[in-house]
Design an enzyme around this catalytic site. Sequence first.
Site, PDB file in Angstrom:
ATOM      1  N   HIS A 115      82.077  26.322  27.203  1.00 31.18           N
ATOM      2  CA  HIS A 115      82.588  27.123  28.317  1.00 31.18           C
ATOM      3  C   HIS A 115      81.525  28.146  28.708  1.00 31.18           C
ATOM      4  CE1 HIS A 115      85.574  28.946  30.899  1.00 31.18           C
ATOM      5  NE2 HIS A 115      85.164  30.127  30.455  1.00 31.18           N
ATOM      6  N   ASP A 147      92.049  23.639  21.015  1.00 30.03           N
ATOM      7  CA  ASP A 147      93.438  23.621  20.552  1.00 30.03           C
ATOM      8  C   ASP A 147      94.333  23.417  21.777  1.00 30.03           C
ATOM      9  OD1 ASP A 147      93.655  26.073  21.784  1.00 30.03           O
ATOM     10  OD2 ASP A 147      93.785  27.230  19.935  1.00 30.03           O
TER      11      ASP A 147
HETATM   12  C1  GRF Z   1      79.186  23.649  32.261  1.00 31.11           C
HETATM   13  O1  GRF Z   1      78.904  24.895  32.830  1.00 31.11           O
HETATM   14  C2  GRF Z   1      80.190  23.786  31.144  1.00 31.11           C
HETATM   15  O2  GRF Z   1      80.074  24.979  30.438  1.00 31.11           O
HETATM   16  C3  GRF Z   1      81.501  23.744  31.883  1.00 31.11           C
HETATM   17  O3  GRF Z   1      81.309  22.798  32.906  1.00 31.11           O
HETATM   18  C4  GRF Z   1      79.921  22.732  33.238  1.00 31.11           C
HETATM   19  C5  GRF Z   1      79.507  21.295  33.094  1.00 31.11           C
HETATM   20  O4  GRF Z   1      78.178  21.091  33.522  1.00 31.11           O
HETATM   21  N1  GRF Z   1      82.580  23.428  30.993  1.00 31.11           N
HETATM   22  P1  GRF Z   1      77.471  19.698  33.236  1.00 31.11           P
HETATM   23  O5  GRF Z   1      78.348  18.612  33.865  1.00 31.11           O
HETATM   24  O6  GRF Z   1      77.353  19.533  31.752  1.00 31.11           O
HETATM   25  O7  GRF Z   1      76.141  19.790  33.917  1.00 31.11           O
END
Ligand code: GRF
Length: 211
Positions: A115, A147
């Site tokens: 995230h 979770d």
């Molecule tokens: C990333 O910023 C990740 O943290 C979030 O969604 C984005 C996905 O980017 N959960 P990518 O598809 O891996 O380039």
Amino acid sequence: MSESAAARRLGILLSGRGSNFLAIADAVAAGRIPNAEIALVAANRGEAPGIAAARSRGLPAEVVEAKGRGRAAHDAEMVERLHAHGVELVCLAGYMRLLSPSFVQAFPNHILNIHPSLLPAFPGLDAQRQALEYGALVSGCTVHFVDDQLDHGVIVLQRTVEVLPADDEAALSARILEQEHLAYPEAIARVLSGKYRIAGRRYVAAPAERS
Ligand code: GRF
């Protein structure tokens, strides 16, 4: 790719461009995630560019289309595909769907997510914009176990990024993404090593792993 017949099998779930998937794939190929292989890359939508990238690397890639289906039916099929490929650790990499409780229970403490904020700050969508609008001076990224609550499980690893005065959402997102690409492979390697325990909400590394 794998170092032995006993290589640990990763399943990568994505919905979009797949840059975290590619960082994980590069780390596996370079041996930075020891004794691991990517068993399946799966998406919930056929247009996900990450699926094309996986196929061009010769990795098993499947689409389990979510459109027009209930969550339970979709997740049951996704779990079935992951099991069919012998996946042990599921890595959500820009997978834009909440998992149903039965999906989470199918891989207890074996689903990771990344995230783009320092959780518990700014969960949910547009985390980088949330950080800017709030006026945070530091943000970053979090790799955590999944979770049954959104962006909530035990934190494995975080990396920080300074928010600069000139930052807009794109600039901050790009610097956080650089850190994501380092954090996710490192977190996967730590989890696969098994050298940790979970105490309540805390991920506690075994002594040899502490730095
Ligand atoms: C990333 O910023 C990740 O943290 C979030 O969604 C984005 C996905 O980017 N959960 P990518 O598809 O891996 O380039």
